[in-house]
Write a protein that holds these residues in place. Structure first.
Motif, PDB file in Angstrom:
ATOM      1  N   VAL A 282       0.852  -1.177   0.000  1.00  0.00           N
ATOM      2  CA  VAL A 282       0.000   0.000   0.000  1.00  0.00           C
ATOM      3  C   VAL A 282       0.893   1.234   0.000  1.00  0.00           C
ATOM      4  CG1 VAL A 282      -1.812  -1.210   1.266  1.00  0.00           C
ATOM      5  CG2 VAL A 282      -0.131   0.142   2.531  1.00  0.00           C
ATOM      6  N   SER A 283       0.306   2.379  -0.276  1.00  0.00           N
ATOM      7  CA  SER A 283       1.052   3.631  -0.208  1.00  0.00           C
ATOM      8  C   SER A 283       0.415   4.540   0.833  1.00  0.00           C
ATOM      9  CB  SER A 283       1.078   4.329  -1.566  1.00  0.00           C
ATOM     10  OG  SER A 283      -0.232   4.641  -2.004  1.00  0.00           O
ATOM     11  N   TYR A 284       1.192   5.502   1.315  1.00  0.00           N
ATOM     12  CA  TYR A 284       0.708   6.449   2.327  1.00  0.00           C
ATOM     13  C   TYR A 284       1.242   7.834   2.008  1.00  0.00           C
ATOM     14  CZ  TYR A 284      -0.149   8.666   6.857  1.00  0.00           C
ATOM     15  OH  TYR A 284      -0.577   9.516   7.850  1.00  0.00           O
ATOM     16  N   CYS A 285       0.348   8.811   2.058  1.00  0.00           N
ATOM     17  CA  CYS A 285       0.725  10.201   1.800  1.00  0.00           C
ATOM     18  C   CYS A 285       0.756  10.960   3.125  1.00  0.00           C
ATOM     19  CB  CYS A 285      -0.275  10.853   0.839  1.00  0.00           C
ATOM     20  SG  CYS A 285       0.076  12.588   0.486  1.00  0.00           S
ATOM     21  N   ASN A 286       1.926  11.445   3.500  1.00  0.00           N
ATOM     22  CA  ASN A 286       2.070  12.144   4.776  1.00  0.00           C
ATOM     23  C   ASN A 286       1.278  13.441   4.829  1.00  0.00           C
ATOM     24  OD1 ASN A 286       3.921  10.522   6.412  1.00  0.00           O
ATOM     25  ND2 ASN A 286       5.419  10.917   4.804  1.00  0.00           N
TER      26      ASN A 286
ATOM     27  N   GLN B  84      -3.327   9.809   4.261  1.00  0.00           N
ATOM     28  CA  GLN B  84      -4.213   8.847   3.613  1.00  0.00           C
ATOM     29  C   GLN B  84      -3.424   7.661   3.062  1.00  0.00           C
ATOM     30  OE1 GLN B  84      -6.135  11.257   0.623  1.00  0.00           O
ATOM     31  NE2 GLN B  84      -7.832  11.804   2.001  1.00  0.00           N
ATOM     32  N   PHE B  85      -3.997   6.462   3.236  1.00  0.00           N
ATOM     33  CA  PHE B  85      -3.482   5.264   2.595  1.00  0.00           C
ATOM     34  C   PHE B  85      -4.205   5.062   1.266  1.00  0.00           C
ATOM     35  CE2 PHE B  85      -2.636   4.244   7.062  1.00  0.00           C
ATOM     36  CZ  PHE B  85      -1.354   3.701   6.996  1.00  0.00           C
ATOM     37  N   THR B  86      -3.509   4.467   0.304  1.00  0.00           N
ATOM     38  CA  THR B  86      -4.138   3.998  -0.923  1.00  0.00           C
ATOM     39  C   THR B  86      -3.962   2.487  -0.986  1.00  0.00           C
ATOM     40  OG1 THR B  86      -3.644   6.068  -2.098  1.00  0.00           O
ATOM     41  CG2 THR B  86      -4.205   4.152  -3.439  1.00  0.00           C
TER      42      THR B  86
ATOM     43  N   TYR C 139      -8.702   2.181  -3.228  1.00  0.00           N
ATOM     44  CA  TYR C 139      -9.486   2.793  -2.153  1.00  0.00           C
ATOM     45  C   TYR C 139      -8.588   3.705  -1.318  1.00  0.00           C
ATOM     46  CZ  TYR C 139     -13.304  -0.369  -3.248  1.00  0.00           C
ATOM     47  OH  TYR C 139     -14.316  -1.033  -3.897  1.00  0.00           O
ATOM     48  N   ILE C 140      -9.168   4.802  -0.875  1.00  0.00           N
ATOM     49  CA  ILE C 140      -8.480   5.763  -0.026  1.00  0.00           C
ATOM     50  C   ILE C 140      -8.959   5.577   1.404  1.00  0.00           C
ATOM     51  CG2 ILE C 140      -8.022   8.188   0.424  1.00  0.00           C
ATOM     52  CD1 ILE C 140      -6.885   7.186  -2.241  1.00  0.00           C
ATOM     53  N   LEU C 141      -8.020   5.394   2.325  1.00  0.00           N
ATOM     54  CA  LEU C 141      -8.328   5.348   3.752  1.00  0.00           C
ATOM     55  C   LEU C 141      -7.823   6.632   4.381  1.00  0.00           C
ATOM     56  CD1 LEU C 141      -8.168   2.221   2.867  1.00  0.00           C
ATOM     57  CD2 LEU C 141      -7.874   1.800   5.314  1.00  0.00           C
ATOM     58  N   ASP C 142      -8.735   7.437   4.864  1.00  0.00           N
ATOM     59  CA  ASP C 142      -8.400   8.732   5.446  1.00  0.00           C
ATOM     60  C   ASP C 142      -8.199   8.564   6.949  1.00  0.00           C
ATOM     61  OD1 ASP C 142      -8.874  11.409   6.723  1.00  0.00           O
ATOM     62  OD2 ASP C 142      -9.063  12.016   4.627  1.00  0.00           O
ATOM     63  N   TRP C 143      -6.954   8.735   7.380  1.00  0.00           N
ATOM     64  CA  TRP C 143      -6.560   8.510   8.774  1.00  0.00           C
ATOM     65  C   TRP C 143      -7.318   9.423   9.737  1.00  0.00           C
ATOM     66  CZ3 TRP C 143      -2.582   5.247  10.722  1.00  0.00           C
ATOM     67  CH2 TRP C 143      -2.206   5.489  12.041  1.00  0.00           C
TER      68      TRP C 143
END
Length: 209
Positions: A30-34, A38-40, A48-52
């Protein structure tokens, strides 16, 4: 049932927030944008986007939220294990999964495999077109079979044997043994139920012929 799912969903977010994002991306594809926190995650053939911060999950392409069962499976995939295990590249039935597969198999047969037999037992070729809509690839088992990548590390396969007047149609869902280290048994079973339900919906729709 909805209340139980909601409890599991909330617990999934609680468990996720106990783990540092860099630990998750080190052991899951998976990827994560600091900047957005959000995870992708790729689930079948969709991102899918997981919004922390907001504790939401939605499809990247259209913003639609997945069914709660799918959301729980995605959360469990991110949080269940610290092991980063590669697939064994072989197929086994749920009965052969050592974390409780045999115990849960009768219910799995009823709630997942029977759905597939109803949908494709007399028209196995339709499994190929329905499977393709979820990113599936044809295999060479049974009357028709399709393998899927539920997640990049988690393959599974649906097999159908057509019936006739003398022999009842049959089917199965097969897993790679490595799934036991990547999903809790309840989420593993939920994954099969989710796939069976999606395929049956596609078979009943006019979208797939």
């Amino acid at each position: 049932m909805e209340t139980n799912y909601r409890i599991a969903y909330n617990k999934g977010w609680q468990d996720l927030k106990k783990i540092k994002p860099e630990e998750i991306i080190a052991r899951r594809s998976v990827s994560y944008c600091n900047s957005t926190r959000q995870f992708t995650v790729t689930f079948f053939n969709s991102e899918y986007i997981l919004d922390w911060d907001h504790e939401t999950i939605y499809q990247k392409s259209d913003g639609q939220s997945p069914k709660i069962m799918a959301s729980i499976i995605i959360l469990n995939y991110l949080t269940f294990s610290e092991v980063s295990r590669k697939p064994d590249h072989k197929w086994v039935s749920l009965k052969e999964i050592p974390t409780g597969g045999a115990l849960f198999y009768p219910a799995f047969q009823k709630n997942s495999i029977e759905l597939l037999i109803e949908a494709f037992g007399s028209q196995s070729e339709k499994l190929l077109s329905c499977g393709a809509a979820l990113g599936g690839v044809p295999e060479s088992m049974g009357s028709a079979s399709v393998s899927f990548q539920a997640f990049p590390e988690i393959p599974l396969c649906v097999v159908i044997w057509e019936g006739d007047e003398e022999v009842r149609a049959n089917g199965t869902i097969l897993f790679d043994p490595s799934i036991a280290d990547l999903l809790h048994i309840e989420s593993l079973i939920g994954l099969g139920m989710y796939l069976a339900s999606k395929l049956k919906q596609l078979a009943a729709s006019k979208m797939v012929t």
